[in-house]
Design a protein around this motif. Structure first.
Motif, PDB file in Angstrom:
ATOM      1  N   ASN A 151     -77.848 -56.567  -2.852  1.00 55.78           N
ATOM      2  CA  ASN A 151     -77.303 -55.459  -2.041  1.00 55.78           C
ATOM      3  C   ASN A 151     -78.416 -54.721  -1.312  1.00 55.78           C
ATOM      4  O   ASN A 151     -78.285 -54.389  -0.127  1.00 55.78           O
ATOM      5  N   GLN A 183     -79.735 -56.891   1.490  1.00 56.26           N
ATOM      6  CA  GLN A 183     -78.778 -56.962   2.608  1.00 56.26           C
ATOM      7  C   GLN A 183     -78.678 -55.627   3.361  1.00 56.26           C
ATOM      8  O   GLN A 183     -78.343 -55.594   4.538  1.00 56.26           O
ATOM      9  N   LYS A 210     -69.320 -55.361   4.554  1.00 60.13           N
ATOM     10  CA  LYS A 210     -70.014 -56.484   5.205  1.00 60.13           C
ATOM     11  C   LYS A 210     -69.008 -57.400   5.892  1.00 60.13           C
ATOM     12  O   LYS A 210     -67.834 -57.438   5.511  1.00 60.13           O
ATOM     13  N   GLY A 244     -69.487 -57.807  -6.063  1.00 63.40           N
ATOM     14  CA  GLY A 244     -70.797 -57.667  -6.723  1.00 63.40           C
ATOM     15  C   GLY A 244     -70.869 -56.449  -7.638  1.00 63.40           C
ATOM     16  O   GLY A 244     -71.188 -56.546  -8.825  1.00 63.40           O
TER      17      GLY A 244
HETATM   18 MG   LIG Z   1     -73.130 -57.351  -3.088  1.00 62.49          MG
END
Ligand SMILES: [Mg+2]
Ligand SMILES: Nc1ncnc2c1ncn2[C@@H]1O[C@H](COP(=O)(O)OP(=O)(O)O)[C@@H](O)[C@H]1O
Length: 520
Positions: free
Chosen positions: A407, A410, A475, A484
Protein backbone atom coordinates in the motif's frame (compact mmCIF):
# COMPACT_ATOMS: atom_id res chain seq x y z
CA UNK A 1 -9.21 85.77 96.56
CA UNK A 2 -12.83 84.88 95.72
CA UNK A 3 -14.07 88.22 97.04
CA UNK A 4 -11.54 90.08 94.87
CA UNK A 5 -12.71 88.15 91.80
CA UNK A 6 -16.29 89.16 92.49
CA UNK A 7 -15.28 92.82 92.85
CA UNK A 8 -13.43 92.69 89.52
CA UNK A 9 -16.57 91.24 87.91
CA UNK A 10 -18.72 93.98 89.43
CA UNK A 11 -16.31 96.67 88.14
CA UNK A 12 -16.75 95.27 84.66
CA UNK A 13 -20.54 95.15 85.01
CA UNK A 14 -20.83 98.66 86.36
CA UNK A 15 -18.11 100.23 84.27
CA UNK A 16 -16.48 101.80 87.30
CA UNK A 17 -13.21 101.35 89.15
CA UNK A 18 -12.85 100.70 92.82
CA UNK A 19 -9.69 101.74 94.55
CA UNK A 20 -8.49 99.01 96.89
CA UNK A 21 -7.29 99.71 100.40
CA UNK A 22 -5.95 96.75 102.40
CA UNK A 23 -6.87 96.66 106.05
CA UNK A 24 -5.53 93.79 108.13
CA UNK A 25 -8.28 93.26 110.72
CA UNK A 26 -11.92 93.70 111.48
CA UNK A 27 -11.39 96.60 113.88
CA UNK A 28 -9.41 98.62 111.33
CA UNK A 29 -12.12 98.02 108.72
CA UNK A 30 -14.81 99.10 111.13
CA UNK A 31 -13.00 102.30 111.92
CA UNK A 32 -12.29 103.15 108.27
CA UNK A 33 -15.91 102.57 107.42
CA UNK A 34 -17.10 104.82 110.25
CA UNK A 35 -14.63 107.62 109.36
CA UNK A 36 -15.73 107.56 105.72
CA UNK A 37 -12.25 106.54 104.50
CA UNK A 38 -13.74 103.51 102.73
CA UNK A 39 -17.18 102.92 101.21
CA UNK A 40 -17.28 99.18 100.79
CA UNK A 41 -15.89 96.10 102.52
CA UNK A 42 -15.58 93.28 100.01
CA UNK A 43 -16.54 90.29 102.16
CA UNK A 44 -18.08 90.23 105.56
CA UNK A 45 -19.50 87.30 107.46
CA UNK A 46 -23.08 87.85 108.37
CA UNK A 47 -22.32 87.46 112.05
CA UNK A 48 -19.24 89.71 112.13
CA UNK A 49 -18.76 92.86 114.17
CA UNK A 50 -19.42 94.98 111.06
CA UNK A 51 -22.90 93.63 110.67
CA UNK A 52 -24.28 96.16 113.12
CA UNK A 53 -22.33 99.12 111.72
CA UNK A 54 -22.81 98.74 107.97
CA UNK A 55 -25.50 97.72 105.53
CA UNK A 56 -25.00 94.22 104.11
CA UNK A 57 -25.96 93.21 100.62
CA UNK A 58 -27.39 89.74 99.98
CA UNK A 59 -24.64 87.17 100.73
CA UNK A 60 -23.04 86.28 97.43
CA UNK A 61 -20.46 83.74 98.50
CA UNK A 62 -21.39 80.54 100.30
CA UNK A 63 -18.63 78.17 101.26
CA UNK A 64 -19.24 74.92 103.11
CA UNK A 65 -17.37 74.24 106.32
CA UNK A 66 -15.11 71.19 106.10
CA UNK A 67 -13.04 68.81 108.20
CA UNK A 68 -9.39 68.47 107.11
CA UNK A 69 -7.50 65.37 108.31
CA UNK A 70 -5.44 62.31 107.37
CA UNK A 71 -8.22 59.87 108.22
CA UNK A 72 -11.86 59.83 107.21
CA UNK A 73 -14.13 61.82 109.49
CA UNK A 74 -17.29 62.40 107.52
CA UNK A 75 -18.92 64.82 109.96
CA UNK A 76 -18.50 66.55 113.30
CA UNK A 77 -20.01 63.57 115.05
CA UNK A 78 -17.09 61.44 113.91
CA UNK A 79 -14.72 63.79 115.73
CA UNK A 80 -15.87 62.68 119.20
CA UNK A 81 -12.99 62.50 121.69
CA UNK A 82 -10.48 63.90 119.20
CA UNK A 83 -8.29 66.99 119.19
CA UNK A 84 -9.57 69.45 116.58
CA UNK A 85 -7.91 72.74 115.59
CA UNK A 86 -9.69 75.97 114.72
CA UNK A 87 -7.84 79.10 113.56
CA UNK A 88 -8.22 82.10 115.84
CA UNK A 89 -10.23 84.80 114.09
CA UNK A 90 -11.30 82.44 111.25
CA UNK A 91 -14.53 83.60 109.69
CA UNK A 92 -16.12 80.16 109.93
CA UNK A 93 -16.69 79.11 113.48
CA UNK A 94 -18.30 76.07 115.01
CA UNK A 95 -21.15 76.89 117.31
CA UNK A 96 -20.66 75.69 120.87
CA UNK A 97 -23.82 73.56 120.82
CA UNK A 98 -22.65 71.71 117.64
CA UNK A 99 -19.43 70.48 119.26
CA UNK A 100 -19.81 66.77 120.06
CA UNK A 101 -18.97 65.53 123.57
CA UNK A 102 -15.31 64.90 124.43
CA UNK A 103 -14.05 66.77 121.36
CA UNK A 104 -11.20 69.12 122.31
CA UNK A 105 -11.20 72.34 120.28
CA UNK A 106 -7.67 73.74 120.04
CA UNK A 107 -7.16 77.34 118.83
CA UNK A 108 -4.23 77.76 116.39
CA UNK A 109 -2.58 80.86 114.94
CA UNK A 110 -3.10 80.03 111.26
CA UNK A 111 -3.94 77.27 108.77
CA UNK A 112 -0.30 76.39 107.96
CA UNK A 113 0.39 75.67 111.65
CA UNK A 114 -2.74 73.56 111.89
CA UNK A 115 -1.73 71.47 108.80
CA UNK A 116 1.75 70.93 110.24
CA UNK A 117 0.29 69.75 113.57
CA UNK A 118 -1.97 67.27 111.75
CA UNK A 119 0.94 66.05 109.65
CA UNK A 120 2.98 65.40 112.81
CA UNK A 121 0.02 63.64 114.42
CA UNK A 122 -0.26 66.15 117.32
CA UNK A 123 -3.84 66.96 116.47
CA UNK A 124 -6.41 64.93 114.55
CA UNK A 125 -8.24 67.46 112.36
CA UNK A 126 -8.88 71.07 111.45
CA UNK A 127 -12.22 72.69 110.87
CA UNK A 128 -12.31 75.56 108.39
CA UNK A 129 -14.13 76.65 105.26
CA UNK A 130 -13.58 74.76 102.01
CA UNK A 131 -11.96 77.65 100.14
CA UNK A 132 -9.35 78.20 102.84
CA UNK A 133 -8.72 74.45 103.21
CA UNK A 134 -8.36 73.88 99.53
CA UNK A 135 -6.12 76.91 99.03
CA UNK A 136 -3.67 75.95 101.78
CA UNK A 137 -3.54 72.22 101.03
CA UNK A 138 -2.79 73.10 97.44
CA UNK A 139 -0.20 75.70 98.39
CA UNK A 140 1.65 73.49 100.89
CA UNK A 141 1.62 70.58 98.46
CA UNK A 142 0.12 68.25 101.06
CA UNK A 143 -0.54 64.72 99.85
CA UNK A 144 -1.51 62.87 103.00
CA UNK A 145 -3.87 65.53 104.33
CA UNK A 146 -7.15 66.16 102.58
CA UNK A 147 -10.71 67.33 103.02
CA UNK A 148 -12.50 64.34 104.51
CA UNK A 149 -15.90 65.60 105.67
CA UNK A 150 -18.28 68.48 106.22
CA UNK A 151 -19.05 70.39 109.38
CA UNK A 152 -22.65 70.96 108.37
CA UNK A 153 -22.29 74.73 108.62
CA UNK A 154 -21.66 77.18 105.79
CA UNK A 155 -19.66 80.37 105.61
CA UNK A 156 -21.79 83.11 104.07
CA UNK A 157 -20.06 86.28 102.87
CA UNK A 158 -21.66 89.51 101.80
CA UNK A 159 -20.56 92.98 100.67
CA UNK A 160 -20.86 95.66 103.36
CA UNK A 161 -21.60 99.28 102.39
CA UNK A 162 -21.32 102.50 104.40
CA UNK A 163 -24.67 103.14 106.13
CA UNK A 164 -25.04 106.59 104.59
CA UNK A 165 -24.85 105.34 101.01
CA UNK A 166 -28.17 103.52 100.41
CA UNK A 167 -28.04 104.06 96.63
CA UNK A 168 -24.59 102.46 96.42
CA UNK A 169 -25.99 99.45 98.31
CA UNK A 170 -28.88 99.22 95.81
CA UNK A 171 -26.52 99.43 92.84
CA UNK A 172 -24.22 96.78 94.29
CA UNK A 173 -27.21 94.52 95.04
CA UNK A 174 -28.47 94.80 91.49
CA UNK A 175 -25.05 94.16 89.99
CA UNK A 176 -24.56 91.13 92.24
CA UNK A 177 -27.84 89.59 91.17
CA UNK A 178 -26.80 89.95 87.53
CA UNK A 179 -23.90 87.58 88.06
CA UNK A 180 -24.74 84.26 86.39
CA UNK A 181 -24.34 80.73 87.74
CA UNK A 182 -21.61 80.06 85.23
CA UNK A 183 -19.60 83.03 86.41
CA UNK A 184 -20.04 81.95 90.01
CA UNK A 185 -18.94 78.42 89.18
CA UNK A 186 -15.89 79.67 87.33
CA UNK A 187 -14.77 81.65 90.35
CA UNK A 188 -15.39 78.77 92.78
CA UNK A 189 -13.47 76.33 90.58
CA UNK A 190 -10.52 78.68 90.57
CA UNK A 191 -10.27 78.78 94.32
CA UNK A 192 -11.50 75.37 95.43
CA UNK A 193 -8.97 72.86 94.08
CA UNK A 194 -9.39 69.75 96.09
CA UNK A 195 -13.04 69.18 95.49
CA UNK A 196 -12.41 66.42 92.97
CA UNK A 197 -9.52 64.74 94.70
CA UNK A 198 -11.37 64.76 97.96
CA UNK A 199 -14.24 63.03 96.27
CA UNK A 200 -11.84 60.50 94.82
CA UNK A 201 -10.38 59.67 98.17
CA UNK A 202 -13.56 59.65 100.17
CA UNK A 203 -14.41 56.23 101.61
CA UNK A 204 -17.91 56.03 100.15
CA UNK A 205 -16.52 56.85 96.76
CA UNK A 206 -13.89 54.15 97.16
CA UNK A 207 -16.54 51.67 98.27
CA UNK A 208 -18.70 52.63 95.31
CA UNK A 209 -15.76 52.26 92.96
CA UNK A 210 -14.84 48.93 94.51
CA UNK A 211 -18.36 47.58 94.13
CA UNK A 212 -18.48 48.80 90.55
CA UNK A 213 -15.15 47.06 89.98
CA UNK A 214 -16.50 43.86 91.56
CA UNK A 215 -19.61 44.02 89.40
CA UNK A 216 -17.51 44.64 86.30
CA UNK A 217 -15.19 41.77 87.28
CA UNK A 218 -18.15 39.45 87.84
CA UNK A 219 -19.52 40.54 84.46
CA UNK A 220 -16.16 39.87 82.83
CA UNK A 221 -15.85 36.47 84.48
CA UNK A 222 -19.33 35.46 83.38
CA UNK A 223 -18.61 36.70 79.85
CA UNK A 224 -15.41 34.67 79.89
CA UNK A 225 -17.23 31.56 81.08
CA UNK A 226 -19.98 32.10 78.55
CA UNK A 227 -17.42 32.70 75.85
CA UNK A 228 -15.66 29.48 76.78
CA UNK A 229 -18.80 27.38 76.65
CA UNK A 230 -19.69 29.04 73.39
CA UNK A 231 -16.25 28.24 72.03
CA UNK A 232 -16.63 24.62 73.10
CA UNK A 233 -20.00 24.45 71.42
CA UNK A 234 -18.58 25.97 68.27
CA UNK A 235 -15.66 23.52 68.31
CA UNK A 236 -18.03 20.57 68.72
CA UNK A 237 -20.28 21.77 65.95
CA UNK A 238 -17.29 22.40 63.68
CA UNK A 239 -16.03 18.91 64.36
CA UNK A 240 -19.35 17.30 63.54
CA UNK A 241 -19.68 19.48 60.46
CA UNK A 242 -16.20 18.46 59.35
CA UNK A 243 -17.08 14.82 59.83
CA UNK A 244 -20.25 15.28 57.85
CA UNK A 245 -18.31 17.08 55.15
CA UNK A 246 -15.76 14.29 54.97
CA UNK A 247 -18.43 11.61 54.76
CA UNK A 248 -20.20 13.55 52.08
CA UNK A 249 -16.93 14.01 50.22
CA UNK A 250 -16.25 10.30 50.41
CA UNK A 251 -19.73 9.47 49.20
CA UNK A 252 -19.29 11.91 46.34
CA UNK A 253 -15.96 10.30 45.46
CA UNK A 254 -17.55 6.86 45.47
CA UNK A 255 -20.32 8.11 43.26
CA UNK A 256 -17.80 9.59 40.87
CA UNK A 257 -15.85 6.33 40.78
CA UNK A 258 -19.02 4.38 40.15
CA UNK A 259 -19.91 6.81 37.38
CA UNK A 260 -16.47 6.42 35.79
CA UNK A 261 -16.79 2.61 36.02
CA UNK A 262 -20.19 2.82 34.40
CA UNK A 263 -18.85 4.90 31.54
CA UNK A 264 -15.96 2.48 31.10
CA UNK A 265 -18.18 -0.57 30.99
CA UNK A 266 -20.56 1.22 28.66
CA UNK A 267 -17.68 1.89 26.31
CA UNK A 268 -16.57 -1.73 26.53
CA UNK A 269 -20.09 -2.87 25.80
CA UNK A 270 -20.32 -0.58 22.79
CA UNK A 271 -16.97 -1.83 21.55
CA UNK A 272 -18.03 -5.46 21.99
CA UNK A 273 -21.23 -4.74 20.10
CA UNK A 274 -19.33 -3.15 17.24
CA UNK A 275 -17.00 -6.14 17.18
CA UNK A 276 -19.95 -8.47 17.10
CA UNK A 277 -21.60 -6.59 14.25
CA UNK A 278 -18.33 -6.48 12.37
CA UNK A 279 -17.71 -10.17 12.99
CA UNK A 280 -21.20 -11.02 11.73
CA UNK A 281 -20.71 -8.86 8.68
CA UNK A 282 -17.31 -10.37 8.01
CA UNK A 283 -18.65 -13.84 8.42
CA UNK A 284 -21.36 -13.38 5.81
CA UNK A 285 -18.97 -11.53 3.47
CA UNK A 286 -16.39 -14.24 4.06
CA UNK A 287 -18.86 -17.03 3.34
CA UNK A 288 -19.99 -15.27 0.17
CA UNK A 289 -16.38 -14.68 -0.87
CA UNK A 290 -15.47 -18.31 -0.20
CA UNK A 291 -18.46 -19.51 -2.21
CA UNK A 292 -17.75 -17.23 -5.15
CA UNK A 293 -14.03 -18.00 -5.06
CA UNK A 294 -14.67 -21.71 -5.02
CA UNK A 295 -17.14 -21.50 -7.88
CA UNK A 296 -14.88 -19.22 -9.98
CA UNK A 297 -11.55 -20.91 -9.23
CA UNK A 298 -12.35 -24.12 -11.19
CA UNK A 299 -13.69 -22.39 -14.34
CA UNK A 300 -10.60 -20.15 -14.22
CA UNK A 301 -8.24 -23.12 -14.21
CA UNK A 302 -10.20 -24.67 -17.09
CA UNK A 303 -9.78 -21.38 -19.00
CA UNK A 304 -6.08 -21.28 -18.10
CA UNK A 305 -5.46 -24.80 -19.41
CA UNK A 306 -7.59 -24.08 -22.51
CA UNK A 307 -5.58 -20.94 -23.26
CA UNK A 308 -2.30 -22.88 -22.97
CA UNK A 309 -3.59 -25.51 -25.39
CA UNK A 310 -4.99 -23.07 -27.96
CA UNK A 311 -1.78 -20.99 -27.71
CA UNK A 312 0.24 -24.03 -28.96
CA UNK A 313 -2.05 -24.41 -31.95
CA UNK A 314 -2.08 -20.84 -33.25
CA UNK A 315 1.57 -19.96 -32.97
CA UNK A 316 1.72 -18.96 -36.64
CA UNK A 317 -1.10 -16.36 -36.36
CA UNK A 318 0.30 -13.23 -34.60
CA UNK A 319 -3.05 -11.43 -34.16
CA UNK A 320 -4.63 -14.46 -32.52
CA UNK A 321 -1.50 -14.82 -30.39
CA UNK A 322 -1.98 -11.29 -29.09
CA UNK A 323 -5.66 -11.90 -28.27
CA UNK A 324 -4.75 -15.05 -26.42
CA UNK A 325 -2.06 -13.20 -24.48
CA UNK A 326 -4.60 -10.57 -23.33
CA UNK A 327 -6.99 -13.34 -22.32
CA UNK A 328 -4.18 -15.02 -20.35
CA UNK A 329 -3.45 -11.78 -18.47
CA UNK A 330 -7.17 -11.35 -17.69
CA UNK A 331 -7.39 -14.88 -16.31
CA UNK A 332 -4.32 -14.26 -14.17
CA UNK A 333 -5.80 -11.06 -12.73
CA UNK A 334 -9.04 -12.86 -11.97
CA UNK A 335 -6.99 -15.55 -10.25
CA UNK A 336 -5.28 -12.92 -8.05
CA UNK A 337 -8.63 -11.56 -6.96
CA UNK A 338 -9.90 -15.03 -6.22
CA UNK A 339 -6.78 -15.77 -4.17
CA UNK A 340 -7.38 -12.54 -2.21
CA UNK A 341 -10.94 -13.62 -1.56
CA UNK A 342 -9.76 -16.98 -0.35
CA UNK A 343 -7.21 -15.26 1.91
CA UNK A 344 -9.94 -13.13 3.32
CA UNK A 345 -12.29 -16.01 4.02
CA UNK A 346 -9.68 -18.52 5.14
CA UNK A 347 -10.39 -20.45 8.33
CA UNK A 348 -8.86 -18.60 11.24
CA UNK A 349 -6.37 -21.13 12.40
CA UNK A 350 -2.94 -19.83 13.41
CA UNK A 351 0.17 -21.91 13.92
CA UNK A 352 1.80 -19.96 16.74
CA UNK A 353 5.54 -19.76 17.33
CA UNK A 354 7.76 -17.36 19.21
CA UNK A 355 9.19 -14.95 16.65
CA UNK A 356 10.77 -11.52 16.46
CA UNK A 357 8.90 -8.87 14.54
CA UNK A 358 12.16 -7.37 13.30
CA UNK A 359 12.84 -10.59 11.33
CA UNK A 360 9.31 -10.72 9.94
CA UNK A 361 9.63 -7.12 8.73
CA UNK A 362 13.01 -7.87 7.14
CA UNK A 363 11.52 -10.87 5.28
CA UNK A 364 8.56 -8.77 4.10
CA UNK A 365 10.90 -6.03 2.82
CA UNK A 366 12.84 -8.70 0.95
CA UNK A 367 9.64 -9.88 -0.76
CA UNK A 368 8.80 -6.40 -2.06
CA UNK A 369 12.40 -5.40 -2.94
CA UNK A 370 11.72 -5.30 -6.71
CA UNK A 371 8.82 -2.88 -6.32
CA UNK A 372 10.96 -0.70 -4.03
CA UNK A 373 13.71 -0.45 -6.60
CA UNK A 374 11.27 0.07 -9.47
CA UNK A 375 9.52 2.97 -7.74
CA UNK A 376 12.76 4.46 -6.46
CA UNK A 377 11.73 4.18 -2.79
CA UNK A 378 14.21 4.50 0.05
CA UNK A 379 13.72 2.38 3.18
CA UNK A 380 14.74 3.59 6.66
CA UNK A 381 14.90 0.93 9.37
CA UNK A 382 14.48 1.88 13.02
CA UNK A 383 14.27 -1.55 14.52
CA UNK A 384 14.66 -1.99 18.27
CA UNK A 385 17.48 -4.58 18.55
CA UNK A 386 16.22 -5.67 21.98
CA UNK A 387 12.63 -6.13 20.89
CA UNK A 388 11.15 -9.09 22.79
CA UNK A 389 9.69 -11.94 20.73
CA UNK A 390 5.95 -12.49 20.43
CA UNK A 391 3.89 -15.59 19.98
CA UNK A 392 2.57 -15.42 16.39
CA UNK A 393 2.01 -17.11 13.04
CA UNK A 394 5.05 -15.84 11.16
CA UNK A 395 3.59 -16.37 7.68
CA UNK A 396 0.40 -14.54 8.49
CA UNK A 397 2.22 -11.59 10.01
CA UNK A 398 4.45 -11.49 6.96
CA UNK A 399 1.29 -11.23 4.86
CA UNK A 400 0.25 -8.28 7.07
CA UNK A 401 3.51 -6.38 6.52
CA UNK A 402 3.58 -7.15 2.79
CA UNK A 403 0.07 -5.65 2.53
CA UNK A 404 1.15 -2.53 4.40
CA UNK A 405 4.36 -2.16 2.40
CA UNK A 406 2.55 -2.66 -0.93
CA UNK A 407 0.00 0.00 0.00
CA UNK A 408 2.80 2.41 0.92
CA UNK A 409 4.64 1.66 -2.32
CA UNK A 410 1.50 2.10 -4.40
CA UNK A 411 0.71 5.38 -2.63
CA UNK A 412 4.08 6.88 -3.64
CA UNK A 413 3.91 7.01 -7.44
CA UNK A 414 6.99 9.24 -7.74
CA UNK A 415 9.19 7.67 -5.13
CA UNK A 416 9.64 8.52 -1.48
CA UNK A 417 10.63 7.03 1.83
CA UNK A 418 9.25 4.13 3.83
CA UNK A 419 10.21 4.03 7.50
CA UNK A 420 9.87 0.69 9.22
CA UNK A 421 10.18 0.94 13.00
CA UNK A 422 9.73 -1.31 15.97
CA UNK A 423 9.72 -0.12 19.60
CA UNK A 424 8.36 -0.71 23.08
CA UNK A 425 6.04 1.78 24.77
CA UNK A 426 3.01 2.10 27.04
CA UNK A 427 -0.42 3.04 25.73
CA UNK A 428 -1.12 6.75 26.25
CA UNK A 429 -4.58 8.03 27.09
CA UNK A 430 -4.42 10.93 24.64
CA UNK A 431 -3.23 10.10 21.14
CA UNK A 432 -3.82 11.42 17.67
CA UNK A 433 -4.34 8.06 16.03
CA UNK A 434 -7.44 6.38 14.75
CA UNK A 435 -7.97 2.99 16.37
CA UNK A 436 -9.08 0.61 13.71
CA UNK A 437 -9.02 -2.86 15.17
CA UNK A 438 -11.58 -4.48 17.41
CA UNK A 439 -9.02 -4.86 20.13
CA UNK A 440 -8.06 -1.86 22.21
CA UNK A 441 -5.39 -1.76 24.86
CA UNK A 442 -5.95 -0.08 28.19
CA UNK A 443 -4.14 3.13 29.01
CA UNK A 444 -0.74 2.43 30.54
CA UNK A 445 -0.46 -1.09 29.15
CA UNK A 446 3.03 -1.97 27.86
CA UNK A 447 2.99 -2.81 24.15
CA UNK A 448 5.31 -3.77 21.30
CA UNK A 449 4.71 -1.64 18.20
CA UNK A 450 5.63 -2.15 14.55
CA UNK A 451 5.09 0.98 12.48
CA UNK A 452 5.15 1.33 8.68
CA UNK A 453 5.19 4.99 7.55
CA UNK A 454 5.36 6.45 4.09
CA UNK A 455 5.68 9.90 2.56
CA UNK A 456 2.67 9.46 0.24
CA UNK A 457 -0.47 11.60 0.15
CA UNK A 458 -2.09 10.01 3.23
CA UNK A 459 -5.85 9.54 3.34
CA UNK A 460 -8.93 11.75 3.84
CA UNK A 461 -10.71 11.53 7.21
CA UNK A 462 -13.56 9.78 5.45
CA UNK A 463 -11.22 7.15 3.95
CA UNK A 464 -9.56 6.74 7.37
CA UNK A 465 -12.86 5.26 8.59
CA UNK A 466 -13.49 3.00 5.62
CA UNK A 467 -10.11 1.86 4.36
CA UNK A 468 -10.18 -1.31 6.46
CA UNK A 469 -13.58 -2.37 5.12
CA UNK A 470 -13.51 -5.25 2.61
CA UNK A 471 -13.62 -4.16 -1.05
CA UNK A 472 -12.89 -0.54 -0.22
CA UNK A 473 -10.34 0.69 -2.71
CA UNK A 474 -9.44 3.92 -4.48
CA UNK A 475 -7.28 2.15 -7.01
CA UNK A 476 -8.28 1.45 -10.63
CA UNK A 477 -9.86 -1.87 -11.48
CA UNK A 478 -7.20 -4.52 -11.82
CA UNK A 479 -4.75 -2.76 -9.50
CA UNK A 480 -6.64 -2.90 -6.20
CA UNK A 481 -9.06 -5.43 -4.77
CA UNK A 482 -9.80 -3.52 -1.53
CA UNK A 483 -9.10 -6.68 0.43
CA UNK A 484 -5.51 -6.01 1.63
CA UNK A 485 -6.33 -4.04 4.74
CA UNK A 486 -9.38 -6.06 5.72
CA UNK A 487 -7.28 -9.23 5.58
CA UNK A 488 -4.64 -7.39 7.59
CA UNK A 489 -7.19 -6.43 10.16
CA UNK A 490 -8.53 -9.94 10.49
CA UNK A 491 -5.03 -11.35 10.94
CA UNK A 492 -4.07 -8.80 13.58
CA UNK A 493 -7.35 -9.44 15.39
CA UNK A 494 -6.55 -13.14 15.42
CA UNK A 495 -3.23 -12.28 17.10
CA UNK A 496 -5.04 -10.23 19.77
CA UNK A 497 -3.28 -7.16 18.39
CA UNK A 498 -4.47 -3.65 17.68
CA UNK A 499 -4.13 -1.41 14.63
CA UNK A 500 -3.93 2.36 14.73
CA UNK A 501 -3.59 4.72 11.76
CA UNK A 502 -2.73 8.38 11.45
CA UNK A 503 -1.85 10.86 8.78
CA UNK A 504 1.67 12.19 9.18
CA UNK A 505 2.82 15.78 9.19
CA UNK A 506 3.47 17.18 6.59
CA UNK A 507 2.29 14.17 4.58
CA UNK A 508 2.13 10.41 4.44
CA UNK A 509 0.44 7.68 6.38
CA UNK A 510 1.53 5.71 9.45
CA UNK A 511 0.07 2.34 10.29
CA UNK A 512 0.91 0.91 13.73
CA UNK A 513 0.46 -2.73 14.66
CA UNK A 514 0.57 -3.33 18.45
CA UNK A 515 0.85 -6.46 20.49
CA UNK A 516 0.86 -6.82 24.23
CA UNK A 517 4.36 -6.74 25.70
CA UNK A 518 4.46 -9.73 28.04
CA UNK A 519 8.17 -9.23 28.73
CA UNK A 520 7.67 -8.43 32.43
MG1 LIG B 1 -3.54 -2.99 -0.77
N1 LIG C 1 -0.16 3.95 2.57
C1 LIG C 1 -1.32 4.41 2.06
N2 LIG C 1 -1.39 5.70 1.60
C2 LIG C 1 -2.55 6.18 1.10
N3 LIG C 1 -3.70 5.47 1.00
C3 LIG C 1 -3.68 4.19 1.43
C4 LIG C 1 -2.52 3.60 1.99
N4 LIG C 1 -2.82 2.32 2.33
C5 LIG C 1 -4.11 2.13 1.99
N5 LIG C 1 -4.65 3.22 1.44
C6 LIG C 1 -6.01 3.39 0.97
O1 LIG C 1 -6.81 2.34 1.45
C7 LIG C 1 -7.44 1.64 0.40
C8 LIG C 1 -7.64 0.22 0.76
O2 LIG C 1 -6.43 -0.48 0.80
P1 LIG C 1 -6.39 -2.00 0.66
O3 LIG C 1 -7.38 -2.58 1.60
O4 LIG C 1 -5.00 -2.46 0.82
O5 LIG C 1 -6.92 -2.22 -0.79
P2 LIG C 1 -6.17 -1.92 -2.14
O6 LIG C 1 -4.75 -1.68 -1.86
O7 LIG C 1 -6.37 -3.12 -2.96
O8 LIG C 1 -6.86 -0.72 -2.71
C9 LIG C 1 -6.53 1.91 -0.80
O9 LIG C 1 -7.24 1.82 -2.00
C10 LIG C 1 -6.07 3.31 -0.55
O10 LIG C 1 -7.05 4.25 -0.97
Amino acid sequence: GMAADYIALLEKRLGIHFRTIRLSNEAARKQALASGRIDIVTAVTTDSLLAGEAQLARPHITIPGVIVAKSDYRNLHALQGLRVAQVIDAPLRIKADAIPGNMVLIPVQDVTTALELISEGQIDALVTDMATASYYIHREGMTDIRIVGKTGTNLSLAIAVRPDRPRLLAVMGKALSSITRDEQDRISRQWIHLKESSLLSSRSFLVAMLSVAVVVLLGLVSILVWNRTLKQQVAQRTQSLNLELRLRHEAEQELQNAHADLIKSHQKLKQAQMQLIHAAKMESVGRLAAGVAHEVKNPLSVMHLGLDYVGGEVCNKPVLMEVLDDMGKAVKRADTVINGLLDFSRESQLSLKNACMNDIIENSLHLVRHELVQRNIEVIRRLDPELPGISCDENRLQQVFVNLLMNAIQAMKNGGTITASTYRTVVRAQRDTQVVSGIRFETGQPVIVAEISDTGPGVTPDALEKMFDPFYTTKPVGEGTGLGLSVTRNLVDLHQGAIEVKNRVPQGLSVMIMFENKEN
